[in-house]
Scaffold this active site. Structure first.
Site, PDB file in Angstrom:
ATOM      1  N   VAL A  91       0.841  -1.206   0.000  1.00  0.00           N
ATOM      2  CA  VAL A  91       0.000   0.000   0.000  1.00  0.00           C
ATOM      3  C   VAL A  91       0.879   1.261   0.000  1.00  0.00           C
ATOM      4  O   VAL A  91       0.993   1.950  -1.004  1.00  0.00           O
ATOM      5  CB  VAL A  91      -0.944  -0.002   1.235  1.00  0.00           C
ATOM      6  CG1 VAL A  91      -1.663   1.332   1.376  1.00  0.00           C
ATOM      7  CG2 VAL A  91      -1.938  -1.143   1.105  1.00  0.00           C
ATOM      8  N   CYS A  92       1.532   1.506   1.114  1.00  0.00           N
ATOM      9  CA  CYS A  92       2.226   2.782   1.278  1.00  0.00           C
ATOM     10  C   CYS A  92       3.423   2.896   0.336  1.00  0.00           C
ATOM     11  O   CYS A  92       3.846   3.997   0.002  1.00  0.00           O
ATOM     12  CB  CYS A  92       2.655   2.943   2.727  1.00  0.00           C
ATOM     13  SG  CYS A  92       1.259   2.694   3.852  1.00  0.00           S
TER      14      CYS A  92
END
Lengths: 208, 208, 208, 208, 208, 208, 208, 208
Positions: free
Chosen positions: C117-118
């Site tokens: 995600v990040c």
């Protein structure tokens, strides 16, 4: 529009079993022997069940590599069997290539020992000649996970499709209704969990 | 200039849950059962939370494969549910394809059991028809790591994007401010560590 | 003729450290905590040692995700620090993108938590805008190996180059003679085996 | 029609052994030391057996990195040996590149320590210059599996072919009949299982 | 003649749940979080199902160790709950020992976090006082397998019996006929495979 | 009645650090180097924090085994340091035994490299002389898991208690109230997850 | 003087096969299904080959636990078969104990599913009554390695001897000359590597 | 007062090498072949270096089990070599026991293939007769980790001491000063990391 699904077709596929010899099998350590034996026999059963033209070959079987495991000879008594006198890449053997081409099939399913040599070399050669190539990863063995993943990477980058014997069976069969009992028996013989499901199901329903 | 980011969009995506049946689940051994159950339910929760059109299907559920796990039926009471009479590739079932196309979505998120068959086959078929396909790898199970990585390789080479349920949720949500509590609850219910973070945070701040 | 080597250049590269927050770090379970802490600090040391423009950002740090680990703030007191109010993909935050572009660099090195995600989201966004993107795989953590490899696959297929902090340092430094002691100290501080080599070497040679 | 098989040819290939130094070897932890030592010596034996032009190089060998392991020096007394004064990427060293080009070969086989630096950097440089590059994955070591797979991914995406020493030997030899005893001895010396096969075979047949 | 079987008896056993706190749980890395959460809740369910006197305790819960996970408080609203102001070994806290002794039980079942401290210390103290001690290994977590096996070794050498929550339930229940549905529900709620067996069984037999 | 709990007592215990030398450390492969370095330093910090009499020793440090890692010398500038001229079992060195006995302690905590030799030999000797012996398993390293478990088995059968540095600290400290900040700092410096808990806790509560 | 060797004797031993039922087998995840199926059948073959009195039992086989796998029923058509109506510990069932005692044997070999319950409970009960108990560890399965090792520890501490099916066969047979072909066939049927040895041996020697 | 340290003494110990035959070695899969070959040869070197009386034996070596590996025969040309005609437990062979007793030693060091049979059986027999028995765990191989740990458990419970070849050498040697070069050479030949330490040390110091 999208990328075509290169799908196995029982009328287009042939099975090539390469160098499952008693000596070479002692080199296989990336898959547990009980599982590997089962995978190889399951792959052979798939070929037989779907009536795929099958070619057997061995490498230097009079020496330490040893003979082909007897089960495979017995399962395909009429298949072309090409004991290669020396060529490491089966595709370098004219008899082998001739036998493969004689099947008339354009989809080649390959399994063998060891993966990075006996499987990868003919796979790359067949790709070069325009065949669609599918490697049965769980019926192909090698020294360890590092050698396996090197071989997979090389083959995959060249366009080989990585399959397993179960996926093979499922893609060839297409529809359970073509033969429920046949496919069920195949799975029951080679997947203990599936056998248990069938036993439990049959026990509960037979009396109804 | 660079390669476009094919990004999940809650208004373009549909969820396809394929063959999470009681019998087939006993075949899944590449993911621990506690974790796998959680991943499947989390994926379903994501679909419900974002209101994604969802299609359920099963393979031969009157036989040993067994029924769909009841939780999924209960979570999507109004979703199209297509018990396939025999087709192994769900995309070979016209009702299923019709239900998928009826969603009007071009992004298909697929999870199922087992990965190399029930997930890979419809994924490859959908790619061929031009859909953008995302597979939820941690909500798709199979026999072992070897079969998993064979399946991933084949799908990835065909253009499938490999996601996990957490990445799915994050990419669909885009911004915490769209609904802090909703997403937080979703994470708290399916990620024990996240639940602990929230409990600790709430305990320390509630009195302020 | 061959494929160009897209090589890190200390004058072209910037470092983006994304969401190394106390709470999110408790989610990281694909890398042992002692090793992961070391990898993150080593990556930060690399950025500082080579004077790479660095951008820090956090996700929702007033809630359970928790504050950025203090070491990173202290190491980059003058770096732009963008606490995102809600955007999950840092690239969706205009301040972050502005800070990145203000560095004037076209090579973006990204590390963060969690990988799929990040790290993956801004990596894919940056690729789309034509940046050359390098992800520091060992300074990026996630839930387990399955989620890691899904993330790597998605990023790699999009053109991201997977690096580790050690490769980063070596590719940026180019030649030991640029600063033997500086690079040696960096390695000594973050690679116990290398520290031991230096200690043994120094002990044996200091008297000569 | 299909993709060409880029096949190793003993008349086209050269071997580059990069930085197998005593100190750097203590950093290698992705392969067990007994196995790794064997793989490196086997790779060197392959080069010698097939008469491949070989180039040796080291990085900063007067410091903690330590000297080249003596076995390699002894096996290739006449090979160009380029101790690099500082360049981390061997391809940045003009003497090294000159020595490589002096071999007149277009297929470069590379093994070294550590994989993501000493192997990957020259591999990517050589690809850029149009060489065909083969990396011996099991004779190249690094910190752990995460760093290994990052390095493999970067190299593979750039067009490097991942090989192992056994695959190397088999692809170069082509046909057992070229020299049964030579290849058998090579395998016997580096594969304990193969040695056992030969011992058993010889014991059983010598009396005949 | 043989060694007596020290067998759990629902009328002789008490359950001690030690330090399952939100912060300490982030230290547990020898068991996957999804599985560990399930094991702890299953152990608590066992205590409740068999009506075992249960004692809850925490270590320094106003600090970083964090509060007891709320589920446990809710499951045992009437159980003695002893937040220890500082004693690391719960047995050093008089209130705790008093609560344990007030149960009148001689068989103590202990689970907690982390294994080598919060579980092992009171286990060894209780053994010293002559209790029969059973540790629920899968509801007790610690940093890694090395710390786990050190703790197991120390406890086992002192006479602790290592159990799992499933063995616990089975040994306490003795006979399915005591309550088929109750035990079945317990297993169905905490063992996904068992739930699937029950679903399949019920589906097949309900119509009969 | 039950078996006595042989419990560490800060007034009865001494710490023996055996052969953490630069060369020998390169042999340690059963514990990741980042983690192992941390465990050793944490063990030393425990000794220093609790003021345990500490004895340092090395084996043949002028040869390839190399010098003691400098951190340990620096942490215990006044501790007896016995470089053994040849004895492999430190207990065979009279100076060492004299230094141990001079501490007046009956509980000996031992950590060292490699486990089956430098740790096990003096542990067995000390047991024979009636000492209570505790081995710090995670600050003692060896070649691989097989050698580790052989060593643990031999020591455990002889009566050695297997501990880890964290258990050590907790058993010596007894009660957080003896010094909250001191123990907290120790844990924060050596357990990244614990450091994060403290950072998050402090951030949330400092403003109150 | 030394400790007596409690050695299996084919005239003193009986085999107890406990709860190898289709449903319970789906719970077994500490051993790969192909290997586990093979181990169970090999254990049964050992019992039959040595003519050991054998007792079969099941737990609640009309419910989700499912029927005994048919192979075991077929292999021992005349063996006492005790379907327990509810007792979890087979030793709590009078018919079972009566059948065991009717064998007149004092050495009990036990295999079953799951290890910590169906195997451990009767093993502990039999020890208490003075039997010599041997558990076939590789024909006994459970949820995971953690539960396995907990069960082994409890049983071993009580005096159970841990064996494997191969050790069992070897200890019962004593001398190859008692029946070379019989034992060879047993091994060939259940150990793929052994089968290959025999095939290679026979191929090489048959012509002599 | 404490438990006596049963310590290996070069004047009291004999080495028994049991069934390291070419065929049986293909069954060994709990230790990598490169490492295992090295461990066996290292163990033999230890016996030779310390002049331990050594006894060799094989099981049925004219059949598929195959001949003893030639290296062992060559290393001990004068040792008693007892090819057993059929006895599986070497201790059942009178010639073997006679040869063992003829050494006049009371400490028996045993290594062999496979662990649970060829090692465990004579170990248990020798314990019964009052010998002190030491098993070289890393020079004894078997099918997998499960069978290894079963064998270790049985032997350890009977009083066998589990050693490794390195511990063996160290315990027999006692003091480096007895022969620095001899022991150093032994370690250099069998521990790649140690060889590298010596090479680096020698390189740095030879010029002084």
């Amino acid at each position: 529009m999208g990328k075509p699904y290169v799908r196995l077709d029982r009328n287009q596929a042939a099975m090539l079993l390469v160098d499952h010899q008693t000596g070479l099998l002692s080199l296989v350590r990336d898959i547990d022997p009980d599982r590997f034996k089962n995978n190889v026999l399951a792959t052979a059963d798939v070929a037989r069940y779907f009536g795929l033209p099958t070619v057997l070959t061995t490498s230097f079987e009079d020496g330490p590599n040893g003979p082909l495991v007897p089960e495979l000879r017995e399962m395909f008594p009429d298949a072309p069997f090409i004991p290669r006198p020396g060529q490491i890449n089966a595709w370098d053997n004219e008899d082998f290539v001739r036998a493969v081409k004689a099947t008339g099939r354009r989809q080649l399913i390959i399994a063998g020992v060891v993966t990075e040599v006996c499987v990868a070399f003919p796979a790359l050669s067949a790709i070069e000649e325009g065949f669609e190539v599918f490697v049965v990863t769980d019926a192909s063995g090698t020294f360890n996970e590092l050698t396996r993943h090197s071989a997979w990477n090389r083959m995959s980058q060249a366009g080989v499709q990585l399959m397993t014997w179960f996926g093979l069976a499922a893609e060839l069969h297409r529809d359970w209704r073509n033969d429920v009992e046949g496919l069920g028996t195949l799975f029951s013989n080679h997947i203990p969990d599936y056998r248990n499901l069938i036993t439990a199901y049959t026990t509960l329903t037979k009396g109804r």
